[in-house]
Design a protein around this motif. Sequence first.
Motif, PDB file in Angstrom:
ATOM      1  N   GLN A 115       0.776  -1.226  -0.034  1.00 44.83           N
ATOM      2  CA  GLN A 115      -0.038  -0.020   0.203  1.00 44.83           C
ATOM      3  C   GLN A 115       0.861   1.281   0.039  1.00 44.83           C
ATOM      4  O   GLN A 115       0.618   2.236  -0.875  1.00 44.83           O
ATOM      5  CB  GLN A 115      -0.884   0.021   1.131  1.00 44.83           C
ATOM      6  CG  GLN A 115      -1.788   1.289   1.248  1.00 44.83           C
ATOM      7  CD  GLN A 115      -2.791   1.197   2.214  1.00 44.83           C
ATOM      8  OE1 GLN A 115      -2.720   1.786   3.612  1.00 44.83           O
ATOM      9  NE2 GLN A 115      -3.735   0.455   2.235  1.00 44.83           N
ATOM     10  N   ALA A 116       1.944   1.301   0.851  1.00 45.81           N
ATOM     11  CA  ALA A 116       2.896   2.398   0.972  1.00 45.81           C
ATOM     12  C   ALA A 116       3.442   2.614  -0.653  1.00 45.81           C
ATOM     13  O   ALA A 116       3.827   3.821  -0.929  1.00 45.81           O
ATOM     14  CB  ALA A 116       3.843   2.193   2.158  1.00 45.81           C
ATOM     15  N   ALA A 117       3.680   1.496  -1.136  1.00 44.41           N
ATOM     16  CA  ALA A 117       4.694   1.634  -2.426  1.00 44.41           C
ATOM     17  C   ALA A 117       3.642   2.246  -3.471  1.00 44.41           C
ATOM     18  O   ALA A 117       4.078   3.134  -4.225  1.00 44.41           O
ATOM     19  CB  ALA A 117       5.103   0.212  -2.959  1.00 44.41           C
ATOM     20  N   VAL A 118       2.292   1.814  -3.708  1.00 43.10           N
ATOM     21  CA  VAL A 118       1.508   2.445  -4.334  1.00 43.10           C
ATOM     22  C   VAL A 118       1.180   3.952  -4.203  1.00 43.10           C
ATOM     23  O   VAL A 118       1.302   4.744  -5.121  1.00 43.10           O
ATOM     24  CB  VAL A 118       0.087   1.665  -4.454  1.00 43.10           C
ATOM     25  CG1 VAL A 118      -1.141   2.446  -5.130  1.00 43.10           C
ATOM     26  CG2 VAL A 118       0.135   0.290  -4.843  1.00 43.10           C
ATOM     27  N   MET A 119       1.205   4.317  -2.924  1.00 40.32           N
ATOM     28  CA  MET A 119       1.190   5.641  -2.599  1.00 40.32           C
ATOM     29  C   MET A 119       2.053   6.360  -2.840  1.00 40.32           C
ATOM     30  O   MET A 119       2.182   7.562  -3.505  1.00 40.32           O
ATOM     31  CB  MET A 119       0.582   5.937  -1.041  1.00 40.32           C
ATOM     32  CG  MET A 119      -0.843   5.358  -0.964  1.00 40.32           C
ATOM     33  SD  MET A 119      -1.447   5.825   0.838  1.00 40.32           S
ATOM     34  CE  MET A 119      -3.004   5.316   0.989  1.00 40.32           C
ATOM     35  N   ARG A 120       3.413   5.900  -2.600  1.00 39.20           N
ATOM     36  CA  ARG A 120       4.503   6.578  -2.906  1.00 39.20           C
ATOM     37  C   ARG A 120       4.726   6.930  -4.529  1.00 39.20           C
ATOM     38  O   ARG A 120       5.112   8.042  -4.899  1.00 39.20           O
ATOM     39  CB  ARG A 120       5.647   5.858  -2.304  1.00 39.20           C
ATOM     40  CG  ARG A 120       7.026   6.713  -2.382  1.00 39.20           C
ATOM     41  CD  ARG A 120       8.227   5.742  -1.420  1.00 39.20           C
ATOM     42  NE  ARG A 120       8.126   5.662  -0.460  1.00 39.20           N
ATOM     43  CZ  ARG A 120       7.869   4.766   0.408  1.00 39.20           C
ATOM     44  NH1 ARG A 120       7.490   3.634   0.005  1.00 39.20           N
ATOM     45  NH2 ARG A 120       7.673   4.900   1.689  1.00 39.20           N
ATOM     46  N   ARG A 121       4.612   5.627  -5.173  1.00 38.73           N
ATOM     47  CA  ARG A 121       4.708   5.886  -6.537  1.00 38.73           C
ATOM     48  C   ARG A 121       3.786   7.161  -7.328  1.00 38.73           C
ATOM     49  O   ARG A 121       4.355   7.809  -7.826  1.00 38.73           O
ATOM     50  CB  ARG A 121       4.352   4.536  -7.054  1.00 38.73           C
ATOM     51  CG  ARG A 121       4.951   4.440  -8.557  1.00 38.73           C
ATOM     52  CD  ARG A 121       5.034   3.011  -9.200  1.00 38.73           C
ATOM     53  NE  ARG A 121       3.627   2.102  -8.602  1.00 38.73           N
ATOM     54  CZ  ARG A 121       3.886   1.160  -7.920  1.00 38.73           C
ATOM     55  NH1 ARG A 121       4.937   1.013  -7.151  1.00 38.73           N
ATOM     56  NH2 ARG A 121       2.724   0.500  -7.547  1.00 38.73           N
ATOM     57  N   ALA A 122       2.839   6.997  -6.860  1.00 39.38           N
ATOM     58  CA  ALA A 122       1.437   7.795  -7.188  1.00 39.38           C
ATOM     59  C   ALA A 122       1.953   9.124  -6.984  1.00 39.38           C
ATOM     60  O   ALA A 122       1.964  10.284  -7.916  1.00 39.38           O
ATOM     61  CB  ALA A 122      -0.069   7.489  -7.109  1.00 39.38           C
TER      62      ALA A 122
END
Length: 399
Positions: free
Chosen positions: A372-379
């Motif tokens: 979840q953190a990775a998705v938010m960080r990337r976006a």
Amino acid sequence: MLITFTAPGDNRRITLNIQPASITISPRYGESYSFDRAGRLLSVFQDGRSYQRTLDHRLLERQKGSPSRRIALPDTTRDALLKHVFAEIDSLVDNLSAIALTPARKAAITEILGAIRRMEPEALQDDGEAYRRLFLPVSILPPDQYLALVLQATVGCSWNRCTFCGLYRDRQFAVRSVAEFRAHCLAVRDYFGAGLSIRRGIFLADANALTIPQARLVELIAVAQEVFGTPSAPRPLFSFISAFDARRKQRDDWRALRELGLQRVYIGLETGDDDLLRFVNKPGTAADAGQAVSDLKGAGISVGVIIMVGLGGGAFAEQHIANTVQTVSAMPLDRHDVIYLSAYRPAPGTEYPGQIAEAGILPLTPDEEKAQAAVMRRALRQRFPQTRVASYHVDGFAL
């Protein structure tokens, strides 16, 4: 100023790194101790292990593989390590006359070591007790404020009913009077002494200190700047506020606070999903957060937006990601701002663990949380390539 010399007798190479705000002494390769300019021990590195001394006189060991996680040493282990550190300092003092240095450098080292020796283990114990008398527990700071000068203009949190938060459950919210705050500031100044030089700016605490009515808030900040700043150069000022409470101030209010030194305000967005905000009993809406950021940025104040990864577990995961990214993406952020991703960690005495269990909601697994953190960080990095997106380890905080 970097000073290196050879120890008499065993040819150890000793290094002293004397900076305006701190001193680091390395009595041998692979071992070092850091102090503030008052001689107060800050950290120890020995045998590949890193330790931080907190202001309340605990010694925390950083855990290998998880640098944000620190565990307090038992008092006996702490005391043994401090005894070793100060034995090294005493040996250095005893042999100083035999070390080939210029008179000026020898005088500088003598002065510094004198200050450090005055803060030997028993004095450090007293120093920790003095800190506990001076401050209510400082529950949390943003990661870039760990070396701030904390001044408690308020006590506790004005809301204090979010189901996931236990940071201020031990105290009732109160605003200090101008006289009380002045006394607090003067006591803090006397406590830190020359060690103030390592404190980078002022963090106005506790939670929601910026909700203080404007006239009183201006008076309190003026006191802080009188004690710790200069008329021509106010100390940089930082603080928390909730998005809901930020609307108590008009943009002109924020501009006035910017003139008094306010540089960055940290907003606990937690999530951009209104359903999840209501679920965890956090007041306000995602739109309130957007307006708060717009007002602050319009007044020339940078922001730190804090997102709670894993909040709402699996049941809210999809909408938490989508609506949070959408909410933050609409904010006028730039290179002066920061977005923090902070993983939810259960807090004793809070309602949230029982709340999600009763609702049949499964918390995210560690792997799901990372995803979840990775998705938010990337976006968010794609949307704001110049804005820092960083992790915020609440469980690793300690002053």
